[in-house]
Design an enzyme around this catalytic site. Structure first.
Site, mmCIF file in Angstrom:
data_model
loop_
_atom_site.group_PDB
_atom_site.id
_atom_site.type_symbol
_atom_site.label_atom_id
_atom_site.label_comp_id
_atom_site.label_asym_id
_atom_site.label_seq_id
_atom_site.Cartn_x
_atom_site.Cartn_y
_atom_site.Cartn_z
ATOM 1 N N LYS A 1 0.827 -1.202 0.000
ATOM 2 C CA LYS A 1 0.000 0.000 0.000
ATOM 3 C C LYS A 1 0.863 1.253 0.000
ATOM 4 C CE LYS A 1 -1.311 2.276 3.420
ATOM 5 N NZ LYS A 1 -1.791 2.792 4.720
ATOM 6 N N ASP B 1 -6.229 0.877 1.063
ATOM 7 C CA ASP B 1 -6.302 0.885 2.519
ATOM 8 C C ASP B 1 -7.719 0.491 2.930
ATOM 9 O OD1 ASP B 1 -7.878 3.073 1.989
ATOM 10 O OD2 ASP B 1 -6.711 4.483 3.181
#
Length: 219
Positions: free
Chosen positions: A121, A139
């Site tokens: 991420k 996320d």
């Protein structure tokens, strides 16, 4: 509604209403963004923005951070989530940046993930924001909103969500779509009690369709 129509409606709405969406983290260079994103894991951007000015003043670059200690770094970040682990990650990240990358933030997603504290991420955030790489970071907000809107189907992991979004979103929207989904999830499509009554996306939202269907069946 077909998935391709949902994606089309999604892109059309945000292209018109949030054409310049960006991260709410405060930073002035790639190094500061990397530090801020590492710190933001399981913590609010608002909290990170409160503590980074002093942190960046003390450690203005990777070299300055690399010759510090975890105890000193901890003192600057103690109010964020998991400060002990993050202090270790920041020190290790800075030391590797200096030793392996001459202090320059790498642009390659795989190279970025070699840095302590940098998962997929975070790597996608840096690659897309700093280097305009067509990548999308997933996320909790992105995961939730993409699922509720019906942009993803049976995607049970962040990587699965990422792959489906990359497959169906126009390539030129990937970097900014991350911010569209995050901001929508942060302020409207919240985890508990989503604000459907003020949401502008209900016309193509799968979650809203399902809620309406259930309510219509109630006695």
């Amino acid at each position: 509604m077909l998935k391709k129509d949902r994606f089309k409606a999604f892109v059309e709405y945000f292209s018109s209403h949030q054409p310049e969406a960006k991260t709410e983290l405060h930073y002035s260079n790639p190094y500061e963004l990397l530090v801020a994103v590492i710190l933001s894991a399981q913590c609010t951007d608002k909290r990170i923005n409160l503590i980074t000015p002093a942190l960046f003043e003390r450690f203005p670059n990777a070299y300055a951070l690399s010759i510090s200690t975890t105890d000193e770094i901890y003192n600057y970040i103690r109010t964020v989530s998991y400060p002990n682990n993050k202090a270790k990650h920041l020190l290790g990240m800075a030391q590797m940046l200096v030793s392996d990358f001459t202090g320059v933030i790498p642009s390659d997603i795989e190279e970025l993930q070699k840095l302590p504290g940098v998962g997929r991420k975070t790597a996608n955030v840096i690659a897309s924001v700093v280097y305009a790489t067509p990548a999308i970071a997933v996320d909790t907000h992105v995961f939730r909103v993409a699922n509720r809107l019906g942009l993803t189907n049976k995607a049970t992991t962040p990587l699965a969500v990422e792959k489906q979004l990359v497959q169906f979103l126009p390539k030129y929207t990937l970097a900014i779509a991350h911010h569209w989904l995050i901001l929508h999830g942060r302020y409207i499509c919240v985890a508990r009690n989503p604000k459907c009554t003020i949401c502008p996306l209900t016309s193509f939202c799968k979650y809203y369709e399902q809620i309406n269907r259930i309510q219509q069946k109630l006695p």
